[in-house]
Design an enzyme around this catalytic site. Structure first.
Site, short mmCIF file in Angstrom:
data_model
loop_
_atom_site.label_atom_id
_atom_site.label_comp_id
_atom_site.label_asym_id
_atom_site.label_seq_id
_atom_site.Cartn_x
_atom_site.Cartn_y
_atom_site.Cartn_z
N CYS A 120 0.81 -1.23 0.00
CA CYS A 120 0.00 0.00 0.00
C CYS A 120 0.84 1.27 0.00
CB CYS A 120 -0.95 -0.01 1.19
SG CYS A 120 -1.97 -1.47 1.20
N HIS A 253 -3.04 7.05 2.22
CA HIS A 253 -3.53 5.74 1.79
C HIS A 253 -4.93 5.52 2.37
CE1 HIS A 253 -4.01 1.61 0.95
NE2 HIS A 253 -3.76 1.18 2.17
N ASN A 283 -10.21 -0.19 0.21
CA ASN A 283 -8.75 -0.11 0.20
C ASN A 283 -8.25 -0.72 -1.11
OD1 ASN A 283 -6.02 -0.50 0.55
ND2 ASN A 283 -6.19 -1.29 2.63
N1 ACO Z 1 -18.31 -8.04 10.12
C1 ACO Z 1 -18.78 -8.20 11.38
N2 ACO Z 1 -17.97 -8.47 12.41
C2 ACO Z 1 -16.65 -8.59 12.17
C3 ACO Z 1 -16.11 -8.43 10.88
C4 ACO Z 1 -17.00 -8.16 9.83
N3 ACO Z 1 -16.59 -7.98 8.55
N4 ACO Z 1 -14.78 -8.60 10.95
C5 ACO Z 1 -14.48 -8.84 12.23
N5 ACO Z 1 -15.61 -8.85 12.97
C6 ACO Z 1 -15.75 -9.05 14.41
C7 ACO Z 1 -14.58 -9.82 14.99
O1 ACO Z 1 -14.78 -11.20 14.83
C8 ACO Z 1 -14.65 -9.38 16.44
O2 ACO Z 1 -15.67 -10.12 17.09
P1 ACO Z 1 -15.48 -10.62 18.61
O3 ACO Z 1 -15.32 -9.37 19.41
O4 ACO Z 1 -16.71 -11.39 18.86
O5 ACO Z 1 -14.23 -11.46 18.59
C9 ACO Z 1 -15.12 -7.93 16.37
O6 ACO Z 1 -15.72 -7.79 15.06
C10 ACO Z 1 -14.01 -6.93 16.52
O7 ACO Z 1 -12.92 -7.32 15.67
P2 ACO Z 1 -11.57 -6.51 15.64
O8 ACO Z 1 -10.62 -7.17 14.71
O9 ACO Z 1 -11.14 -6.25 17.04
O10 ACO Z 1 -12.08 -5.16 15.01
P3 ACO Z 1 -11.32 -3.79 14.88
O11 ACO Z 1 -12.08 -2.75 15.59
O12 ACO Z 1 -9.86 -3.94 15.15
O13 ACO Z 1 -11.49 -3.50 13.34
C11 ACO Z 1 -10.21 -3.55 11.31
C12 ACO Z 1 -10.90 -4.37 12.39
C13 ACO Z 1 -11.27 -2.72 10.58
C14 ACO Z 1 -9.55 -4.47 10.32
C15 ACO Z 1 -9.20 -2.58 11.96
O14 ACO Z 1 -8.36 -3.31 12.83
C16 ACO Z 1 -8.36 -1.88 10.97
O15 ACO Z 1 -8.84 -1.09 10.19
N6 ACO Z 1 -7.04 -2.12 10.97
C17 ACO Z 1 -6.15 -1.50 10.06
C18 ACO Z 1 -6.24 -2.20 8.78
C19 ACO Z 1 -5.56 -1.45 7.72
O16 ACO Z 1 -5.39 -0.28 7.78
N7 ACO Z 1 -5.17 -2.19 6.73
C20 ACO Z 1 -4.62 -1.69 5.59
C21 ACO Z 1 -3.23 -1.17 5.72
S1 ACO Z 1 -2.17 -1.94 4.70
C22 ACO Z 1 -2.89 -2.34 3.30
O17 ACO Z 1 -3.70 -1.58 2.91
C23 ACO Z 1 -2.61 -3.60 2.54
#
Ligand code: ACO
Length: 326
Positions: A120, A253, A283
């Site tokens: 990215c 990004h 993304n």
């Molecule tokens: N729909 C519904 N529930 C979901 C989903 C979904 N799609 N995905 C995960 N959950 C659930 C999980 O199972 C978890 O449930 P639990 O509490 O019962 O275990 C709950 O939601 C919370 O999950 P987390 O992983 O803790 O959620 P978080 O608030 O961390 O959000 C996310 C996840 C959106 C991926 C976040 O961590 C994030 O944005 N991280 C950065 C990612 C990023 O920027 N990536 C790109 C950079 S690099 C590149 O682009 C290649």
């Protein structure tokens, strides 16, 4: 002799026509026994839509119309281009590079063409390389492209990742200029974190060995991203001798609106100075920065002379920033 800068003279982008809403994703996942919702995706990421390329449509196919639009905006022909750099993690083939395939599709031959792989952060890396080549006389008119078909490497049985990504391409024409231009760049990588965001499979013995699908520790990425984006932005501002308040636009990004807003806040930038297209595109990895830049140029927000900060962060772990006067 006048100093040589490199300057963006045209932008372009392209999205494949198939557009999926969060509701469409929820329906698709429900068929696999997985649950997600528009509310969850919007609240955690800001994403509402993403585009997926049709079967057989590759990164170079998305890059071609993006480049044609950028060339038209710059008033250039493909024949004028003497350097093509494509940032992609989803290349058409193992080799040759997507850049050489794109060159052929543009109908030109002979100029240097190669890919950059920094996930990215790829576009920010590619732009920095093109800038350096122009400043040292190795090129005078470059096409710098980010093009991705991440839908090919998504695990649709993993709801934590498949709802986040989309396909698309963005491009700029970067030309030698007596006026700035790109003012400063700052690139970094830390391979100790290579496993928090990766597609670990490889090809050996005529087979894919290991998983060919993306996997991510979202929370680990989130924590690293906010800190490094602020630091990279401060580094380029310092190098250019500009205070943060001189910035007109932040084009980061497009992974997650919360990361982007946190970065803008740390730089004390008003929210309306943040260019955010993540709601519409998801993304798109290396394509996200040039896609967002093109949207803001074409809708009239970013104007000639504006001070613009481009930022990338992603797999590797890689990150970087480029400060420019548009
Ligand atoms: N729909 C519904 N529930 C979901 C989903 C979904 N799609 N995905 C995960 N959950 C659930 C999980 O199972 C978890 O449930 P639990 O509490 O019962 O275990 C709950 O939601 C919370 O999950 P987390 O992983 O803790 O959620 P978080 O608030 O961390 O959000 C996310 C996840 C959106 C991926 C976040 O961590 C994030 O944005 N991280 C950065 C990612 C990023 O920027 N990536 C790109 C950079 S690099 C590149 O682009 C290649």
């Amino acid at each position: 002799m006048k100093p040589v800068f490199s300057r963006i003279t045209g932008t372009g982008s392209f999205l494949p026509p198939r557009r999926l809403s969060n509701h469409d994703m929820a329906t698709m996942l429900a068929e696999r026994g997985l649950e997600t919702s528009d509310e969850w995706i919007v609240e955690r990421t800001g994403i509402r839509f993403r585009h997926f390329a049709a079967d057989g449509v590759n990164a170079s196919d998305l890059a071609l119309p993006a480049c044609q639009a950028a060339l038209a905006a710059a008033g250039r022909q493909a024949e004028d281009v003497d350097l093509i750099i494509v940032a992609t993690s989803t290349p058409d083939m193992v080799f040759p590079s997507t850049a050489t395939l794109l060159q052929n599709k543009l109908g030109v031959h002979g100029c240097a063409a190669f890919d950059v792989q920094a996930v990215c952060s790829g576009f920010v890396y590619a732009l920095t390389v093109a800038d350096a080549m122009i400043k040292t006389g190795g090129a005078s008119c470059a096409l710098v492209v980010g093009a991705e078909v991440f839908s090919r490497i998504l695990d649709f049985n993993d709801r934590t990742t498949c709802v986040l990504f989309g396909d698309g391409a963005g491009a700029v024409v970067l030309e030698a200029s007596a006026e700035p231009g790109i003012l400063a760049s700052d690139l970094h990588a830390d391979g100790r974190h290579s496993d928090i965001l990766c597609t670990p499979g490889t090809v050996a013995g005529g087979q894919v060995v290991g998983s060919p699908l993306l996997r991510m520790d979202g929370q680990a990425v989130f924590k690293l991203a906010v800190g490094v984006l602020e630091q990279a932005a401060r580094n380029v501002l310092e190098r250019a001798g500009r205070p943060p308040e001189s910035l007109h636009w932040l084009v980061p990004h497009q992974a997650n609106i919360r990361i982007m807003m946190a970065t803008a806040k740390k730089l004390k930038l008003a929210p309306d100075r943040l260019v955010a297209t993540v709601a519409e595109h998801g993304n798109t990895s290396a394509a996200s920065v040039p896609l967002a830049l093109d949207v803001a140029v074409r809708d009239g927000r970013i104007r000639r002379g504006d001070s613009v900060m481009l930022e990338g962060v992603g797999g590797g772990f890689t990150w970087g920033a480029v400060l420019l006067d548009f």
